[in-house]
Motif scaffolding. Structure first.
Motif, PDB file in Angstrom:
ATOM      1  N   SER A  93       0.804  -1.216   0.000  1.00  0.00           N
ATOM      2  CA  SER A  93       0.000   0.000   0.000  1.00  0.00           C
ATOM      3  C   SER A  93       0.841   1.273   0.000  1.00  0.00           C
ATOM      4  CB  SER A  93      -0.931   0.004   1.222  1.00  0.00           C
ATOM      5  OG  SER A  93      -1.823   1.081   1.182  1.00  0.00           O
ATOM      6  N   THR A  94       2.162   1.143   0.060  1.00  0.00           N
ATOM      7  CA  THR A  94       3.061   2.278  -0.144  1.00  0.00           C
ATOM      8  C   THR A  94       4.036   1.893  -1.243  1.00  0.00           C
ATOM      9  OG1 THR A  94       4.608   1.508   1.547  1.00  0.00           O
ATOM     10  CG2 THR A  94       2.886   3.042   2.258  1.00  0.00           C
ATOM     11  N   LYS A 175       0.833   9.898  -2.241  1.00  0.00           N
ATOM     12  CA  LYS A 175       0.078  11.100  -1.878  1.00  0.00           C
ATOM     13  C   LYS A 175      -1.428  10.858  -2.005  1.00  0.00           C
ATOM     14  CE  LYS A 175      -0.220  16.065  -2.838  1.00  0.00           C
ATOM     15  NZ  LYS A 175       0.195  16.475  -1.480  1.00  0.00           N
ATOM     16  N   HIS A 176      -1.841  10.280  -3.151  1.00  0.00           N
ATOM     17  CA  HIS A 176      -3.269  10.072  -3.389  1.00  0.00           C
ATOM     18  C   HIS A 176      -3.854   8.996  -2.468  1.00  0.00           C
ATOM     19  CE1 HIS A 176      -2.791  12.812  -6.583  1.00  0.00           C
ATOM     20  NE2 HIS A 176      -2.368  11.970  -7.512  1.00  0.00           N
ATOM     21  N   ILE A 177      -3.089   7.938  -2.243  1.00  0.00           N
ATOM     22  CA  ILE A 177      -3.611   6.832  -1.431  1.00  0.00           C
ATOM     23  C   ILE A 177      -3.761   7.241   0.026  1.00  0.00           C
ATOM     24  CG2 ILE A 177      -1.509   5.622  -0.648  1.00  0.00           C
ATOM     25  CD1 ILE A 177      -4.555   3.964  -2.341  1.00  0.00           C
ATOM     26  N   ALA A 178      -2.993   8.252   0.455  1.00  0.00           N
ATOM     27  CA  ALA A 178      -3.133   8.752   1.821  1.00  0.00           C
ATOM     28  C   ALA A 178      -4.539   9.310   2.052  1.00  0.00           C
ATOM     29  CB  ALA A 178      -2.088   9.830   2.100  1.00  0.00           C
ATOM     30  N   TYR A 179      -5.118   9.925   1.004  1.00  0.00           N
ATOM     31  CA  TYR A 179      -6.457  10.505   1.125  1.00  0.00           C
ATOM     32  C   TYR A 179      -7.547   9.447   1.061  1.00  0.00           C
ATOM     33  CZ  TYR A 179      -4.752  15.308   0.753  1.00  0.00           C
ATOM     34  OH  TYR A 179      -4.128  16.504   0.996  1.00  0.00           O
ATOM     35  N   VAL A 180      -7.459   8.557   0.077  1.00  0.00           N
ATOM     36  CA  VAL A 180      -8.592   7.666  -0.192  1.00  0.00           C
ATOM     37  C   VAL A 180      -8.526   6.346   0.566  1.00  0.00           C
ATOM     38  CG1 VAL A 180      -9.054   8.665  -2.451  1.00  0.00           C
ATOM     39  CG2 VAL A 180      -7.487   6.729  -2.269  1.00  0.00           C
ATOM     40  N   VAL A 236       4.616  11.446   6.005  1.00  0.00           N
ATOM     41  CA  VAL A 236       4.486  12.840   5.570  1.00  0.00           C
ATOM     42  C   VAL A 236       3.131  13.093   4.921  1.00  0.00           C
ATOM     43  CG1 VAL A 236       5.388  14.599   4.003  1.00  0.00           C
ATOM     44  CG2 VAL A 236       6.969  13.175   5.317  1.00  0.00           C
ATOM     45  N   ASN A 237       2.720  12.208   4.016  1.00  0.00           N
ATOM     46  CA  ASN A 237       1.426  12.382   3.345  1.00  0.00           C
ATOM     47  C   ASN A 237       0.261  12.169   4.298  1.00  0.00           C
ATOM     48  OD1 ASN A 237       2.290  12.929   0.607  1.00  0.00           O
ATOM     49  ND2 ASN A 237       2.962  10.806   0.497  1.00  0.00           N
ATOM     50  N   VAL A 238       0.387  11.221   5.204  1.00  0.00           N
ATOM     51  CA  VAL A 238      -0.690  10.954   6.161  1.00  0.00           C
ATOM     52  C   VAL A 238      -0.886  12.147   7.087  1.00  0.00           C
ATOM     53  CG1 VAL A 238      -1.355   9.532   8.132  1.00  0.00           C
ATOM     54  CG2 VAL A 238      -0.516   8.445   6.063  1.00  0.00           C
ATOM     55  N   GLU A 240      -0.243  15.252   6.408  1.00  0.00           N
ATOM     56  CA  GLU A 240      -0.880  16.315   5.611  1.00  0.00           C
ATOM     57  C   GLU A 240      -2.386  16.097   5.505  1.00  0.00           C
ATOM     58  OE1 GLU A 240      -0.989  17.645   0.951  1.00  0.00           O
ATOM     59  OE2 GLU A 240       0.975  17.194   1.816  1.00  0.00           O
ATOM     60  N   THR A 241      -2.792  14.866   5.234  1.00  0.00           N
ATOM     61  CA  THR A 241      -4.230  14.591   5.115  1.00  0.00           C
ATOM     62  C   THR A 241      -4.932  14.755   6.456  1.00  0.00           C
ATOM     63  OG1 THR A 241      -3.995  12.200   5.494  1.00  0.00           O
ATOM     64  CG2 THR A 241      -3.823  12.966   3.229  1.00  0.00           C
ATOM     65  N   LEU A 242      -4.259  14.351   7.537  1.00  0.00           N
ATOM     66  CA  LEU A 242      -4.847  14.500   8.866  1.00  0.00           C
ATOM     67  C   LEU A 242      -5.060  15.973   9.217  1.00  0.00           C
ATOM     68  CD1 LEU A 242      -3.042  11.792  11.051  1.00  0.00           C
ATOM     69  CD2 LEU A 242      -5.500  11.990  10.649  1.00  0.00           C
ATOM     70  N   GLU A 243      -4.098  16.815   8.865  1.00  0.00           N
ATOM     71  CA  GLU A 243      -4.231  18.242   9.157  1.00  0.00           C
ATOM     72  C   GLU A 243      -5.435  18.836   8.439  1.00  0.00           C
ATOM     73  OE1 GLU A 243      -0.393  19.711   8.056  1.00  0.00           O
ATOM     74  OE2 GLU A 243       0.475  19.360  10.061  1.00  0.00           O
ATOM     75  N   GLU A 244      -5.629  18.434   7.181  1.00  0.00           N
ATOM     76  CA  GLU A 244      -6.782  18.929   6.434  1.00  0.00           C
ATOM     77  C   GLU A 244      -8.092  18.396   7.014  1.00  0.00           C
ATOM     78  OE1 GLU A 244      -6.481  18.749   2.152  1.00  0.00           O
ATOM     79  OE2 GLU A 244      -4.304  18.613   2.289  1.00  0.00           O
ATOM     80  N   TYR A 245      -8.083  17.116   7.367  1.00  0.00           N
ATOM     81  CA  TYR A 245      -9.283  16.479   7.923  1.00  0.00           C
ATOM     82  C   TYR A 245      -9.651  17.098   9.267  1.00  0.00           C
ATOM     83  CZ  TYR A 245     -12.333  12.569   9.353  1.00  0.00           C
ATOM     84  OH  TYR A 245     -13.389  11.803   9.759  1.00  0.00           O
ATOM     85  N   ILE A 246      -8.665  17.261  10.134  1.00  0.00           N
ATOM     86  CA  ILE A 246      -8.905  17.863  11.453  1.00  0.00           C
ATOM     87  C   ILE A 246      -9.400  19.302  11.289  1.00  0.00           C
ATOM     88  CG2 ILE A 246      -7.767  18.661  13.575  1.00  0.00           C
ATOM     89  CD1 ILE A 246      -5.937  16.133  13.275  1.00  0.00           C
ATOM     90  N   GLY A 247      -8.848  20.025  10.307  1.00  0.00           N
ATOM     91  CA  GLY A 247      -9.310  21.382  10.034  1.00  0.00           C
ATOM     92  C   GLY A 247     -10.786  21.406   9.654  1.00  0.00           C
ATOM     93  N   ASN A 248     -11.217  20.447   8.853  1.00  0.00           N
ATOM     94  CA  ASN A 248     -12.636  20.368   8.472  1.00  0.00           C
ATOM     95  C   ASN A 248     -13.516  20.023   9.670  1.00  0.00           C
ATOM     96  OD1 ASN A 248     -12.526  21.049   5.717  1.00  0.00           O
ATOM     97  ND2 ASN A 248     -11.843  18.999   5.170  1.00  0.00           N
TER      98      ASN A 248
END
Length: 287
Positions: A93-94, A175-180, A236-238, A240-248
């Motif tokens: 998965s990576t 990068k993409h798989i970190a989101y989905v 690093v990618n995870v 980044e996604t967590l920061e965006e998710y927590i912000g939402n």
């Protein structure tokens, strides 16, 4: 075809099931550090015989489905052992760290970096499913570094299994798989943790849990032994996604505090567009 499957769990076992169905003349050798998994795989007919790395020299195809941290150390040894006409592909998965680790290997041409986007929350050979990969996307990275005739051999199998192929750089994949995928698993684990902690004081909470909760927390049943190394390798990618998710989440909380229900409606209405996106994905099937 002489095939070796290393790691006889959900992913490796499902490959074995489909190969047995599509190419019944194939002989599948199984390698796993868990002896119980090997016994179960043999009893289920996923493999024809148990094997060791000594079998790799005669293999025409090697499928590697083991945790990504173990992959880093084992893939070079596997490539060392195979013959020049054998293709080795994985389901990790990576991809970035794994591809970098193999970049200078003398048999890099024998390796195809893959990630089939398929699976369930279950693990082990008993979780293997026939047809798991039908209609699913398989991400292939750095295809140009794999010998063309070995690409063809593998892609022919993927086509027979009904997989969709996407080509991507290892960096874009991670990068993409970190989101989905990776963020989905973290969300599920943390939702499960929140409910478990609350349930200590409110025993009725699980009696009230419906299908929505069950589907959302489903991934929390996934193997920590598999997912912890994934989060480590894609840190690093995870983050980044967590920061965006927590912000939402914080923004949604702020709307509630302000009693801004029109704003909440707009947030949910805008997000409803994800239905159109998902409905537009061809061959998409329920897992």
């Amino acid at each position: 075809m002489n095939i070796v499957v290393i790691g006889i769990g959900l992913i490796g076992g499902s490959f074995a099931k489909d190969i047995k169905r599509l190419r019944p003349a194939s002989v599948i050798h199984g390698i796993d550090t868990n002896e119980e998994h090997l016994e179960a795989a043999a009893a289920l007919g996923l493999i024809d015989e148990k094997a060791t790395y000594e079998a790799l020299s005669e293999a025409e195809m090697v499928i590697v489905s083991i945790p990504v941290d173990v992959l880093m150390g084992e893939l070079p040894k596997i490539l060392d052992a195979v013959n020049d006409d054998c293709v080795v592909f994985d389901g990790g998965s990576t991809k970035s760290l794994i591809c970098k680790a193999l970049d200078d290997h003398p048999k890099r041409r024998n390796y195809l970096a893959c990630h089939p986007i398929a699976g369930t929350e279950f693990s082990g050979p008993k979780a293997a499913l026939e047809g798991l990969y039908e209609g699913k996307t398989n991400i292939i990275c750095e295809v140009e570094k794999t010998a063309f005739k070995l690409q063809e051999k593998t892609l022919e199998l993927f086509q027979e299994m009904g997989m969709r192929i996407r080509y991507m750089s290892p960096e874009a994949h991670d990068k993409h798989i970190a989101y989905v995928s990776h963020l989905s698993h973290i969300s599920s684990f943390m939702l499960g943790k929140t409910v478990i902690e609350k349930e200590k004081n409110e025993r009725d909470i699980f009696d009230m849990a419906g299908s929505g909760f069950e589907s959302t927390v489903r991934l929390a049943k996934s193997s920590p032994a598999m997912w912890t190394p994934i989060f480590e390798q894609n840190k690093v990618n995870v983050i980044e996604t967590l920061e965006e998710y927590i912000g939402n989440l914080e923004a949604f909380k702020a709307l509630l505090i302000k009693d801004d229900y029109e704003g909440i409606y707009k947030e949910m209405d805008n997000t409803n567009k994800i239905k159109e996106i998902l409905n537009g994905i061809p061959f998409r099937k329920k897992e």
